[in-house]
Write a protein that holds these residues in place. Structure first.
Motif, PDB file in Angstrom:
ATOM      1  N   ARG A   1      -7.139   6.281  -3.167  1.00 16.67           N
ATOM      2  CA  ARG A   1      -5.788   6.123  -3.690  1.00 16.67           C
ATOM      3  C   ARG A   1      -5.739   6.278  -5.207  1.00 16.67           C
ATOM      4  O   ARG A   1      -4.765   5.875  -5.839  1.00 16.67           O
TER       5      ARG A   1
ATOM      6  N   GLY B   1      -8.780   1.378  -3.707  1.00 18.11           N
ATOM      7  CA  GLY B   1      -8.585   1.334  -2.267  1.00 18.11           C
ATOM      8  C   GLY B   1      -8.502   2.719  -1.670  1.00 18.11           C
ATOM      9  O   GLY B   1      -8.659   3.744  -2.364  1.00 18.11           O
TER      10      GLY B   1
ATOM     11  N   ALA C   1      -6.558   5.267   1.615  1.00 22.77           N
ATOM     12  CA  ALA C   1      -5.368   5.464   2.435  1.00 22.77           C
ATOM     13  C   ALA C   1      -5.699   6.365   3.611  1.00 22.77           C
ATOM     14  O   ALA C   1      -6.592   7.211   3.528  1.00 22.77           O
TER      15      ALA C   1
ATOM     16  N   ARG D   1       1.965  -2.285   4.420  1.00 15.78           N
ATOM     17  CA  ARG D   1       0.657  -2.173   5.066  1.00 15.78           C
ATOM     18  C   ARG D   1       0.510  -0.792   5.694  1.00 15.78           C
ATOM     19  O   ARG D   1       1.373  -0.345   6.440  1.00 15.78           O
ATOM     20  N   ASP D   2      -0.605  -0.125   5.389  1.00 13.59           N
ATOM     21  CA  ASP D   2      -0.892   1.192   5.956  1.00 13.59           C
ATOM     22  C   ASP D   2      -1.281   1.028   7.426  1.00 13.59           C
ATOM     23  O   ASP D   2      -2.306   0.443   7.749  1.00 13.59           O
TER      24      ASP D   2
ATOM     25  N   GLU E   1       0.812  -1.218   0.000  1.00 12.89           N
ATOM     26  CA  GLU E   1       0.000   0.000   0.000  1.00 12.89           C
ATOM     27  C   GLU E   1       0.848   1.272   0.000  1.00 12.89           C
ATOM     28  O   GLU E   1       0.360   2.334   0.355  1.00 12.89           O
TER      29      GLU E   1
END
Length: 598
Positions: A552, A557, A559, A533-534, A91
């Motif tokens: 994003r 997705g 963020a 990974r966020d 991510e």
């Protein structure tokens, strides 16, 4: 008359009697010593190099055992080994819809290395890595490039890393605490991910027309140019730090080779961090040392409550390590974990011991099986995680023993393979790894670890926030790299309160602070990504609705973005609240009021 003669005879031979008695006493003493020494050798012959071998037909990663074991084996292989082919983009941002990337701060743990302790038969383990075109291209570049920066595969630029090799000394050996070729491959793959995510957004490949050069203290000059070109690269937009270990330096250079064009890579100047924790000017801290001892004491206490795990540790340690602890002393489970990973992560057989008629059967040590699983339901471990050795010792300048060069006894293929007295089995490894994972989670989220993390990482946090402020103020620095160790990241994770599923920092781990500016106004935000990974919304200063959730863009997705003022306020106003102090000096001198707390 008879008594008088006997007395006279006794006086004349008194010296003879003394010699006779002394001879008998010496004989008994020598006999007792031989008996004692013989019992020690018989009871500890598993420590002898002659009693160590490998079972060539069984590996840890084979698809045997029940489904639960297979799943756990796969998890260990994926999470702890970090195979290069498994390192993929996650991510990581760089182009969020409605936001402009201002800068990136990247922290890494070095790549795969040899074990930290002297391990028996380690030369049987192949730590090489082949059939990777990215690695082959890097090796070819180093072997065929001779400039003022590199020569013969060594870094020749003036500075603390002058003369450091850019590649491991051996292509296939697992040298003591040294990076492996697999570790180089890992960092090249991480570099490729970083390049794809950030290089264009940050303009790291931008060339500008040749103009008057001005020097900087970090990279020698602002620009590097090709003599045949009228354009040149700007080099002072990248800042690089590394601890003064070969493995961290080589990891940083391999990663950067995947991020930067070769000409710019050759122009880089590496700055040294004198501390594993990157404390910079905020290093001396008595309270942090006390917390470290307290954590070690707590972990030892947990281990003492799990005698089955303790027995597994001692059994494996005696078979694996060249210099195990003296009798009666507990071996650190994490030292065993580190040695085992050298086998597991390189698909080597689990080690065995040759049979000795006067040694009890290994069956009596087989904990972790289904019949004894009750004692390993809540496994545990210690607080020192793969602590790095001093470089002088590794290069032979210290007082430690030389690198292991012994050959296993079954190396002669003309002889019949010896009988096996006992092997390290999957059940041993699974029980030990489960215990250590449980221990790591318990330690990572303990109050003591949080406080130690705050103290150890304060200097690094100040440095990170300072670079964030420079990035949002229009400074030329766009990319900062900190090449460190597991503890470097662990302390920072503890201080920020990041929630992780794995308490250990795998090889080639990456932790990225991304700094963004809103396209609508002058608001600045940051984002934290750990191994793709966020984790922004798990940080204490960003959780509970304190962060934004934004799309994003074309990648799909969403963020999380956290106001940069949150982390600035945290470092300046709230950092030491949990330590009942207002500044670093007071926090480090704080003393507990509880008797016997430490």
């Amino acid at each position: 008359m008879l008594l008088k003669e006997i007395a006279r005879f006794s006086l004349q031979h008194r010296t003879l009697y003394c010699y006779l008695i002394l001879s008998i006493w010496i004989f008994l003493l020598i006999a007792g010593m031989y008996k004692y020494i013989g019992s020690i050798e018989n009871g500890n012959n598993l420590l002898n190099a002659k009693g160590f071998g490998y079972r060539k037909t069984e590996r840890f990663l084979t698809e045997e055992g029940d489904s639960t074991d297979r799943i756990r084996i796969k998890e260990i292989n994926q999470t702890d080994c970090t195979h290069p082919f498994a390192i993929v983009a996650g991510e990581e941002g760089g182009s969020l819809e409605g936001w402009t990337l201002q800068g990136v701060l990247l922290l890494i743990r070095h790549g795969d290395r040899g074990p930290m302790a002297h391990v028996r038969g380690i030369n049987e383990v192949d730590c090489g890595y082949e059939n990777d075109p990215t690695l082959a291209r890097y090796i070819n570049f180093l072997q065929n490039t001779t400039t003022g920066s590199t020569s013969g595969g060594h870094w020749m630029k003036t500075g603390p890393f002058h003369g450091f090799p850019l590649l491991p000394a051996a292509s296939k050996l697992c040298l003591l605490a040294q990076l492996t070729h697999k570790g180089i491959a890992q960092m090249l793959h991480v570099g490729d991910i970083v390049r794809q995510a950030y290089a264009n957004a940050l303009g790291l490949y931008t060339r500008v027309p040749i103009s008057t050069q001005r020097t900087t203290p970090f990279n020698g000059s602002d620009f590097i140019s090709n003599p045949t070109s009228s354009f040149q690269y700007v080099v002072d937009d990248v800042v690089i730090y590394s601890t003064r270990y070969r493995r961290t330096f080589q990891s940083a250079m391999a990663l950067l080779f995947g991020v930067l064009p070769p000409e710019k890579w050759l122009a880089m100047q590496i700055q040294e961090s004198h501390s594993l924790s990157y404390c910079f000017s905020d290093c001396a801290c008595p309270q942090a040392e006390k917390l470290k001892k307290q954590l070690a004491s707590e972990m030892n206490g947990h281990l003492s409550k799990h005698p089955a795990i303790g027995a597994i540790v001692q059994w494996i340690g005696a078979a694996l390590l060249q210099n195990p602890q003296a009798a009666g002393q507990q071996i650190n489970p994490l030292e065993i974990r580190d040695a085992l990973l050298a086998h597991i992560c390189h698909a080597a057989p689990l080690p065995c011991r040759k049979i000795h008629s006067n040694v009890p059967s290994a069956d009596s040590y087989r904990y972790g099986s289904k019949t004894g699983s009750s004692s390993t339901q809540d496994p545990l471990g210690l607080d020192v995680i793969n602590i790095d050795l001093d470089e002088a010792t590794l290069s032979g300048g210290g007082g430690g023993p030389p690198i292991n060069t012994e050959q296993p006894d079954d190396s002669d293929t003309t002889e019949q393979e010896p009988e096996i007295e006992g092997c390290v089995e999957k059940s041993h490894v699974l029980a030990l790894m489960s215990y250590i994972h449980w221990a790591g989670m318990k330690e990572l989220y303990s109050q003591s670890m949080r406080q130690q993390g705050l103290l150890r990482s304060y200097g690094l946090m100040r440095n990170i926030v300072a670079y964030m402020l420079r990035m949002i103020s229009g400074d030329r620095v766009k990319f900062v790299l900190y090449s460190g160790h597991d503890k470097t990241l662990e302390y920072l994770i503890a201080s920020l309160g990041v929630q992780l599923e794995n308490p250990f920092i795998p090889y080639a781990s990456r932790m990225v602070f991304e700094v963004y500016k809103s396209d609508k106004d002058t608001q600045y935000y940051f984002r934290l990504v750990y191994n793709g990974r966020d984790v922004t919304n798990t940080i204490d200063v960003c959780e509970s609705g304190k962060s934004l959730n934004v799309p994003r863009g074309i990648r799909g997705g969403r963020a999380h973005l956290c106001p940069i003022e949150n982390i600035i306020r945290f470092i300046h106003d709230d950092y030491f609240l949990s330590l009942n102090a207002t500044n670093y000096k007071d926090a480090c001198m704080a003393q507990t009021k509880q008797d016997g707390f430490f």
